[in-house]
Design a protein around this motif. Structure first.
Motif, PDB file in Angstrom:
ATOM      1  N   ARG A 137       0.842  -1.189   0.000  1.00 13.77           N
ATOM      2  CA  ARG A 137       0.000   0.000   0.000  1.00 13.77           C
ATOM      3  C   ARG A 137       0.876   1.236   0.000  1.00 13.77           C
ATOM      4  N   ARG A 174       0.304   7.243   2.883  1.00 10.92           N
ATOM      5  CA  ARG A 174      -0.584   8.394   2.771  1.00 10.92           C
ATOM      6  C   ARG A 174       0.258   9.651   2.619  1.00 10.92           C
ATOM      7  N   ALA A 186      -2.898  13.820   5.358  1.00  8.04           N
ATOM      8  CA  ALA A 186      -3.494  12.834   6.261  1.00  8.04           C
ATOM      9  C   ALA A 186      -2.732  12.774   7.572  1.00  8.04           C
ATOM     10  N   HIS A 207     -12.855   9.827   6.384  1.00  8.68           N
ATOM     11  CA  HIS A 207     -11.811   8.838   6.086  1.00  8.68           C
ATOM     12  C   HIS A 207     -11.559   7.930   7.281  1.00  8.68           C
ATOM     13  N   ARG A 208     -11.660   8.486   8.485  1.00 13.22           N
ATOM     14  CA  ARG A 208     -11.428   7.701   9.704  1.00 13.22           C
ATOM     15  C   ARG A 208     -12.682   6.964  10.185  1.00 13.22           C
ATOM     16  N   ALA A 218      -9.585  11.983  -0.596  1.00 15.70           N
ATOM     17  CA  ALA A 218      -8.963  10.657  -0.492  1.00 15.70           C
ATOM     18  C   ALA A 218      -7.931  10.459  -1.596  1.00 15.70           C
ATOM     19  N   ASP A 220      -5.696   7.767   0.044  1.00 14.38           N
ATOM     20  CA  ASP A 220      -6.491   6.821   0.833  1.00 14.38           C
ATOM     21  C   ASP A 220      -7.333   5.923  -0.076  1.00 14.38           C
ATOM     22  N   ASP A 245      -8.268   2.877   0.434  1.00 12.83           N
ATOM     23  CA  ASP A 245      -9.267   2.119   1.196  1.00 12.83           C
ATOM     24  C   ASP A 245     -10.589   2.880   1.251  1.00 12.83           C
ATOM     25  N   TYR A 246     -10.525   4.180   1.514  1.00  7.96           N
ATOM     26  CA  TYR A 246     -11.747   4.985   1.569  1.00  7.96           C
ATOM     27  C   TYR A 246     -12.424   5.011   0.199  1.00  7.96           C
TER      28      TYR A 246
END
Length: 140
Positions: free
Chosen positions: A4, A7, A11, A34-35, A53, A58, A60-61
């Motif tokens: 990955r 960030r 972030a 995002h969190r 994002a 990000d 994942d978001y």
């Protein structure tokens, strides 16, 4: 499993301005989404948080907020793209009581020293009660 990407700076610095263009700091604006502290109330808020994002890396978001029928199996962000500014040009529906919405925007980014712009009319729907990105409206 692919590595990955880290960030980006915003972030890790929640007091910096939010990339979405609001006057709020990232930590109190899109960072909350995002969190997973809250969810987007409108299609425009989701679109702004998705731009942020991209800006902070990000993935994942972005995957979490993509409709299950159009979400790619794997999402890899290009770390060479630096998303710099978002201009929301208009919205259709996408409010608190709507189930669909469209957000028209221009997203600006830099890559390899070149300044570029993406124009899109994004379509959003509610899935399991939450706003998600469906696809780009190709009719315009």
């Amino acid at each position: 499993m692919p590595k990955r990407p880290a960030r980006r700076a915003t972030a890790d610095q929640p007091t910096r301005p939010c990339p979405c263009g609001s006057t709020e700091p990232y930590g109190g604006c899109c960072g909350r989404l995002h969190r997973r502290e809250t969810t987007a109330a409108t299609a425009e808020q989701l679109m702004r948080s998705r731009f942020s994002a991209f800006s902070v890396g990000d993935a994942d978001y972005l995957s979490r907020t993509w409709h299950s029928t159009t979400r790619p199996a794997r999402l890899t962000l290009d770390p060479r793209q630096q998303w710099t500014r978002l201009d929301v040009l208009g919205t259709e529906q996408g409010g608190l009581f709507d189930t669909t919405g469209t957000v028209e925007f221009r997203a600006h980014y830099r890559e390899s020293g070149q300044v570029n712009t993406v124009y899109e009319r994004s379509r959003f729907v509610r899935e399991d009660g939450q706003w998600v990105y469906l696809d780009a409206d190709e009719s315009h």
